[in-house]
Write a protein that holds these residues in place. Sequence first.
Motif, PDB file in Angstrom:
ATOM      1  N   VAL A 108     -12.978  39.369  50.510  1.00  0.00           N
ATOM      2  CA  VAL A 108     -12.959  37.950  50.878  1.00  0.00           C
ATOM      3  C   VAL A 108     -11.817  37.621  51.837  1.00  0.00           C
ATOM      4  CG1 VAL A 108     -14.154  37.158  48.805  1.00  0.00           C
ATOM      5  CG2 VAL A 108     -11.676  37.261  48.814  1.00  0.00           C
ATOM      6  N   VAL A 109     -10.765  38.440  51.843  1.00  0.00           N
ATOM      7  CA  VAL A 109      -9.648  38.190  52.754  1.00  0.00           C
ATOM      8  C   VAL A 109     -10.111  38.315  54.201  1.00  0.00           C
ATOM      9  CG1 VAL A 109      -7.378  39.004  53.498  1.00  0.00           C
ATOM     10  CG2 VAL A 109      -7.932  38.918  51.063  1.00  0.00           C
ATOM     11  N   GLY A 110     -10.832  39.375  54.500  1.00  0.00           N
ATOM     12  CA  GLY A 110     -11.331  39.586  55.853  1.00  0.00           C
ATOM     13  C   GLY A 110     -12.454  38.643  56.246  1.00  0.00           C
ATOM     14  N   LEU A 111     -13.103  38.083  55.266  1.00  0.00           N
ATOM     15  CA  LEU A 111     -14.227  37.174  55.521  1.00  0.00           C
ATOM     16  C   LEU A 111     -13.859  35.723  55.251  1.00  0.00           C
ATOM     17  CD1 LEU A 111     -16.975  39.363  53.835  1.00  0.00           C
ATOM     18  CD2 LEU A 111     -16.593  39.048  56.279  1.00  0.00           C
ATOM     19  N   ASN A 112     -12.575  35.447  55.220  1.00  0.00           N
ATOM     20  CA  ASN A 112     -12.073  34.124  54.881  1.00  0.00           C
ATOM     21  C   ASN A 112     -12.709  33.024  55.730  1.00  0.00           C
ATOM     22  OD1 ASN A 112     -10.457  31.941  54.114  1.00  0.00           O
ATOM     23  ND2 ASN A 112      -8.649  33.234  53.910  1.00  0.00           N
ATOM     24  N   GLY A 113     -12.681  33.183  57.030  1.00  0.00           N
ATOM     25  CA  GLY A 113     -13.235  32.160  57.922  1.00  0.00           C
ATOM     26  C   GLY A 113     -14.728  31.946  57.743  1.00  0.00           C
ATOM     27  N   PRO A 114     -15.528  33.024  57.844  1.00  0.00           N
ATOM     28  CA  PRO A 114     -16.975  32.841  57.675  1.00  0.00           C
ATOM     29  C   PRO A 114     -17.385  32.277  56.311  1.00  0.00           C
ATOM     30  CG  PRO A 114     -16.529  34.967  58.683  1.00  0.00           C
ATOM     31  CD  PRO A 114     -15.201  34.379  58.280  1.00  0.00           C
ATOM     32  N   ILE A 115     -16.710  32.716  55.246  1.00  0.00           N
ATOM     33  CA  ILE A 115     -17.040  32.190  53.915  1.00  0.00           C
ATOM     34  C   ILE A 115     -16.698  30.704  53.843  1.00  0.00           C
ATOM     35  CG2 ILE A 115     -16.452  32.255  51.454  1.00  0.00           C
ATOM     36  CD1 ILE A 115     -16.090  35.298  51.775  1.00  0.00           C
ATOM     37  N   GLY A 116     -15.508  30.354  54.337  1.00  0.00           N
ATOM     38  CA  GLY A 116     -15.100  28.950  54.335  1.00  0.00           C
ATOM     39  C   GLY A 116     -16.052  28.072  55.122  1.00  0.00           C
ATOM     40  N   ASP A 117     -16.470  28.558  56.305  1.00  0.00           N
ATOM     41  CA  ASP A 117     -17.418  27.797  57.126  1.00  0.00           C
ATOM     42  C   ASP A 117     -18.763  27.645  56.421  1.00  0.00           C
ATOM     43  OD1 ASP A 117     -15.482  27.624  59.091  1.00  0.00           O
ATOM     44  OD2 ASP A 117     -16.338  29.228  60.324  1.00  0.00           O
ATOM     45  N   ASP A 118     -19.251  28.729  55.847  1.00  0.00           N
ATOM     46  CA  ASP A 118     -20.559  28.711  55.208  1.00  0.00           C
ATOM     47  C   ASP A 118     -20.597  27.807  53.976  1.00  0.00           C
ATOM     48  OD1 ASP A 118     -23.293  29.698  55.030  1.00  0.00           O
ATOM     49  OD2 ASP A 118     -22.621  30.801  53.256  1.00  0.00           O
ATOM     50  N   LEU A 119     -19.518  27.827  53.196  1.00  0.00           N
ATOM     51  CA  LEU A 119     -19.492  27.054  51.949  1.00  0.00           C
ATOM     52  C   LEU A 119     -18.772  25.721  52.099  1.00  0.00           C
ATOM     53  CD1 LEU A 119     -18.815  29.901  49.364  1.00  0.00           C
ATOM     54  CD2 LEU A 119     -21.009  28.919  50.052  1.00  0.00           C
ATOM     55  N   HIS A 120     -18.309  25.435  53.305  1.00  0.00           N
ATOM     56  CA  HIS A 120     -17.633  24.165  53.612  1.00  0.00           C
ATOM     57  C   HIS A 120     -16.402  23.941  52.744  1.00  0.00           C
ATOM     58  CE1 HIS A 120     -21.190  23.434  56.005  1.00  0.00           C
ATOM     59  NE2 HIS A 120     -21.943  23.539  54.921  1.00  0.00           N
ATOM     60  N   VAL A 121     -15.557  24.989  52.670  1.00  0.00           N
ATOM     61  CA  VAL A 121     -14.289  24.887  51.949  1.00  0.00           C
ATOM     62  C   VAL A 121     -13.167  25.365  52.868  1.00  0.00           C
ATOM     63  CG1 VAL A 121     -15.301  25.164  49.652  1.00  0.00           C
ATOM     64  CG2 VAL A 121     -14.525  27.178  50.897  1.00  0.00           C
ATOM     65  N   GLN A 122     -11.964  24.987  52.531  1.00  0.00           N
ATOM     66  CA  GLN A 122     -10.794  25.383  53.302  1.00  0.00           C
ATOM     67  C   GLN A 122     -10.520  26.887  53.126  1.00  0.00           C
ATOM     68  OE1 GLN A 122      -9.025  23.427  55.412  1.00  0.00           O
ATOM     69  NE2 GLN A 122     -10.597  21.894  54.977  1.00  0.00           N
ATOM     70  N   VAL A 156     -24.819  36.123  48.169  1.00  0.00           N
ATOM     71  CA  VAL A 156     -25.836  35.085  48.371  1.00  0.00           C
ATOM     72  C   VAL A 156     -25.461  33.774  47.676  1.00  0.00           C
ATOM     73  CG1 VAL A 156     -27.697  36.758  48.710  1.00  0.00           C
ATOM     74  CG2 VAL A 156     -27.230  35.906  46.410  1.00  0.00           C
ATOM     75  N   ALA A 157     -24.184  33.636  47.350  1.00  0.00           N
ATOM     76  CA  ALA A 157     -23.726  32.443  46.623  1.00  0.00           C
ATOM     77  C   ALA A 157     -24.017  31.172  47.419  1.00  0.00           C
ATOM     78  CB  ALA A 157     -22.231  32.536  46.340  1.00  0.00           C
ATOM     79  N   PRO A 158     -24.661  30.197  46.787  1.00  0.00           N
ATOM     80  CA  PRO A 158     -24.998  28.962  47.498  1.00  0.00           C
ATOM     81  C   PRO A 158     -23.844  27.965  47.583  1.00  0.00           C
ATOM     82  CG  PRO A 158     -25.887  28.890  45.277  1.00  0.00           C
ATOM     83  CD  PRO A 158     -25.258  30.244  45.453  1.00  0.00           C
ATOM     84  N   ASN A 159     -22.821  28.146  46.719  1.00  0.00           N
ATOM     85  CA  ASN A 159     -21.695  27.209  46.730  1.00  0.00           C
ATOM     86  C   ASN A 159     -20.440  27.905  46.198  1.00  0.00           C
ATOM     87  OD1 ASN A 159     -21.670  26.934  43.765  1.00  0.00           O
ATOM     88  ND2 ASN A 159     -23.557  25.759  44.066  1.00  0.00           N
ATOM     89  N   TYR A 160     -19.324  27.217  46.335  1.00  0.00           N
ATOM     90  CA  TYR A 160     -18.036  27.793  45.970  1.00  0.00           C
ATOM     91  C   TYR A 160     -17.928  28.071  44.470  1.00  0.00           C
ATOM     92  CZ  TYR A 160     -12.990  28.467  45.728  1.00  0.00           C
ATOM     93  OH  TYR A 160     -11.748  28.987  45.503  1.00  0.00           O
ATOM     94  N   GLY A 161     -18.440  27.192  43.639  1.00  0.00           N
ATOM     95  CA  GLY A 161     -18.385  27.398  42.192  1.00  0.00           C
ATOM     96  C   GLY A 161     -19.128  28.649  41.765  1.00  0.00           C
ATOM     97  N   PHE A 162     -20.309  28.849  42.333  1.00  0.00           N
ATOM     98  CA  PHE A 162     -21.100  30.040  42.017  1.00  0.00           C
ATOM     99  C   PHE A 162     -20.371  31.291  42.502  1.00  0.00           C
ATOM    100  CE2 PHE A 162     -24.473  33.164  42.633  1.00  0.00           C
ATOM    101  CZ  PHE A 162     -25.181  33.051  41.453  1.00  0.00           C
ATOM    102  N   LEU A 163     -19.786  31.216  43.706  1.00  0.00           N
ATOM    103  CA  LEU A 163     -19.043  32.355  44.242  1.00  0.00           C
ATOM    104  C   LEU A 163     -17.863  32.693  43.333  1.00  0.00           C
ATOM    105  CD1 LEU A 163     -18.570  34.469  46.427  1.00  0.00           C
ATOM    106  CD2 LEU A 163     -17.347  32.724  47.753  1.00  0.00           C
ATOM    107  N   THR A 164     -17.187  31.693  42.828  1.00  0.00           N
ATOM    108  CA  THR A 164     -16.065  31.922  41.915  1.00  0.00           C
ATOM    109  C   THR A 164     -16.554  32.633  40.652  1.00  0.00           C
ATOM    110  OG1 THR A 164     -14.945  29.961  42.774  1.00  0.00           O
ATOM    111  CG2 THR A 164     -14.190  30.805  40.643  1.00  0.00           C
ATOM    112  N   ALA A 165     -17.682  32.209  40.113  1.00  0.00           N
ATOM    113  CA  ALA A 165     -18.242  32.856  38.923  1.00  0.00           C
ATOM    114  C   ALA A 165     -18.607  34.310  39.196  1.00  0.00           C
ATOM    115  CB  ALA A 165     -19.465  32.080  38.428  1.00  0.00           C
ATOM    116  N   THR A 166     -19.125  34.598  40.395  1.00  0.00           N
ATOM    117  CA  THR A 166     -19.468  35.987  40.723  1.00  0.00           C
ATOM    118  C   THR A 166     -18.217  36.840  40.849  1.00  0.00           C
ATOM    119  OG1 THR A 166     -19.515  35.711  43.151  1.00  0.00           O
ATOM    120  CG2 THR A 166     -21.563  35.267  41.930  1.00  0.00           C
TER     121      THR A 166
END
Length: 123
Positions: A27-41, A92-102
């Motif tokens: 997730v460190v290397g994918l910080n930007g794309p993940i943040g953009d996709d899930l609309h989080v900082q 394939v997490a649809p949102n930040y909460g789901f990603l956190t659970a994974t």
Amino acid sequence: MPSRSALPALLSLSLGYFSLGTISLAVVGLNGPIGDDLHVQPASVGILVTVFALTFAVFAPTAPILLRRWNRKRVLLVGIGLLTVGAALGAVAPNYGFLTATRVLAAMGAAVFGPGASAAGAL
């Protein structure tokens, strides 16, 4: 030097550990794309590394106690299975909460696999 018969097992353990390390820090290397996709900082995405690390820290010492009656192969397979399922669902997490659970699920798998792999590789 390990014997020829031990080499495939050691290579499997090494691949498992490589996967564990990659999944824990990807997730460190994918910080930007993940943040953009899930609309989080980006800082929120960085917290996912901490979630993984804290979960690992809690479960790594307790997993061997809980699974002490299981044979080593089963422990390793369950651990790498949880790690893989957590990573696949996270992809394939649809949102930040789901990603956190994974991330919690993947870290639980890492906490089962990591100590078990270290013990198996030391034999």
